[in-house]
Motif scaffolding. Structure first.
Motif, short mmCIF file in Angstrom:
data_model
loop_
_atom_site.label_atom_id
_atom_site.label_comp_id
_atom_site.label_asym_id
_atom_site.label_seq_id
_atom_site.Cartn_x
_atom_site.Cartn_y
_atom_site.Cartn_z
N ALA A 176 0.82 -1.21 0.00
CA ALA A 176 0.00 0.00 0.00
C ALA A 176 0.86 1.26 0.00
N ASP A 177 1.90 1.29 0.83
CA ASP A 177 2.77 2.47 0.91
C ASP A 177 3.60 2.64 -0.37
N TYR A 178 3.82 1.57 -1.09
CA TYR A 178 4.57 1.64 -2.36
C TYR A 178 3.67 2.14 -3.49
N LEU A 179 2.40 1.75 -3.48
CA LEU A 179 1.49 2.08 -4.57
C LEU A 179 0.61 3.30 -4.29
N GLY A 180 0.75 3.89 -3.10
CA GLY A 180 -0.07 5.04 -2.78
C GLY A 180 -1.52 4.68 -2.54
N LEU A 181 -1.76 3.52 -1.93
CA LEU A 181 -3.10 3.04 -1.66
C LEU A 181 -3.24 2.74 -0.17
N THR A 182 -4.43 2.35 0.25
CA THR A 182 -4.62 1.89 1.62
C THR A 182 -4.50 0.37 1.66
N ILE A 183 -4.27 -0.16 2.85
CA ILE A 183 -4.19 -1.61 3.02
C ILE A 183 -5.50 -2.25 2.59
N GLU A 184 -6.62 -1.63 2.94
CA GLU A 184 -7.93 -2.18 2.60
C GLU A 184 -8.11 -2.26 1.10
N THR A 185 -7.64 -1.25 0.38
CA THR A 185 -7.78 -1.25 -1.08
C THR A 185 -6.94 -2.36 -1.71
N VAL A 186 -5.71 -2.52 -1.24
CA VAL A 186 -4.85 -3.59 -1.77
C VAL A 186 -5.50 -4.94 -1.54
N SER A 187 -5.99 -5.19 -0.34
CA SER A 187 -6.63 -6.46 -0.02
C SER A 187 -7.89 -6.67 -0.87
N ARG A 188 -8.66 -5.60 -1.07
CA ARG A 188 -9.88 -5.71 -1.86
C ARG A 188 -9.57 -6.06 -3.33
N VAL A 189 -8.53 -5.43 -3.89
CA VAL A 189 -8.16 -5.73 -5.28
C VAL A 189 -7.69 -7.17 -5.42
N LEU A 190 -6.87 -7.64 -4.49
CA LEU A 190 -6.40 -9.02 -4.55
C LEU A 190 -7.57 -10.01 -4.45
N THR A 191 -8.53 -9.70 -3.61
CA THR A 191 -9.71 -10.56 -3.49
C THR A 191 -10.50 -10.59 -4.80
N LYS A 192 -10.66 -9.44 -5.45
CA LYS A 192 -11.37 -9.38 -6.73
C LYS A 192 -10.63 -10.17 -7.81
N LEU A 193 -9.31 -10.08 -7.81
CA LEU A 193 -8.52 -10.85 -8.77
C LEU A 193 -8.70 -12.34 -8.54
N LYS A 194 -8.78 -12.72 -7.28
CA LYS A 194 -8.98 -14.13 -6.94
C LYS A 194 -10.36 -14.60 -7.39
N VAL A 195 -11.40 -13.83 -7.09
CA VAL A 195 -12.77 -14.20 -7.46
C VAL A 195 -12.92 -14.28 -8.98
#
Length: 220
Positions: A176-195
């Motif tokens: 998140a700190d590398y991409l300028g995002l929040t932890i929640e956003t990173v986790s949400r994107v990874l979950t969507k990629l998985k689904v």
């Protein structure tokens, strides 16, 4: 947003070697002493320290970052095995460096071998290229595109496209700190990629890519 249809064409593999074998051999005699280990979270150098030495990552991952005026952390780069870091334009360090996981470093002290100056310049320019790519990723992509580009970058640097495996030694907070995002956003994107069937999450630090074409299509 995520198309999980079967891929009909393979994605061209693009890998950039961290350091050429020839350059590595020529630098070997400048790498002094044994491999020095750093436990996870241990500081390697701090902003304001005297610059000079360069470091080659023998194993593990190094985190390069700055602390912003409001106390937030901005990660600028991750250094992986084989890569050299510590290039500075002045007499003092402008960034912090610490160990993401168990890290082994070899020390390179430039300045005594003029014939290697162009090799070190190539390495510095390679680091600059990665920094430019990162700025393009953050500046042009939405959250999903940033995460996708980051995963592709990791796979290329780990030379793992053929195996479809990506190791994530860094935490979600680091990403998140590398991409300028929040932890929640990173986790949400990874979950969507998985689904969507684009990746499979084997664990928090390990994933398999099932659809390289879909991952590529998400980036700018």
């Amino acid at each position: 947003m995520f198309d999980a249809a079967p891929a009909h064409a393979s994605v061209a593999l693009q890998r950039r070697a961290a350091i050429s074998a020839d350059t590595g051999h020529r630098l070997d005699h400048l790498l002094t002493g044994p491999v020095v280990t750093f436990s996870p979270g241990r500081e390697i150098y701090a902003e304001g320290d005297k610059s000079g030495a360069l470091y080659q990552v023998a194993f593990g991952v190094v985190r390069i970052y700055r602390l912003l005026a409001d106390g937030r952390r901005q990660i600028c780069a991750f250094q992986t095995p084989g890569e050299i870091f510590g290039f500075e334009s002045g007499a003092q360090r402008h960034f912090f460096a610490d160990a993401v996981n168990l890290v082994g470093l070899r020390v390179l002290r430039p300045g005594s071998e003029a014939e290697l100056s162009h090799e070190l310049l190539k390495l510095a320019l390679s680091s600059l290229d990665r920094a430019h790519d990162h700025l393009m990723n953050v500046g042009r992509n939405d959250a999903a595109g940033r995460v996708a580009a980051f995963l592709i970058e990791l796979a290329d640097r780990q030379d793992s496209r053929d195996s479809n495996i990506i190791d994530l030694p860094m935490s979600r907070a680091d990403v998140a700190d590398y991409l300028g995002l929040t932890i929640e956003t990173v986790s949400r994107v990874l979950t969507k990629l998985k689904v969507a069937g684009i990746i499979r999450l084997d664990s928090a630090r390990h994933l398999d890519v099932l659809r390289w074409d879909a991952l590529e299509n998400m980036t700018a």
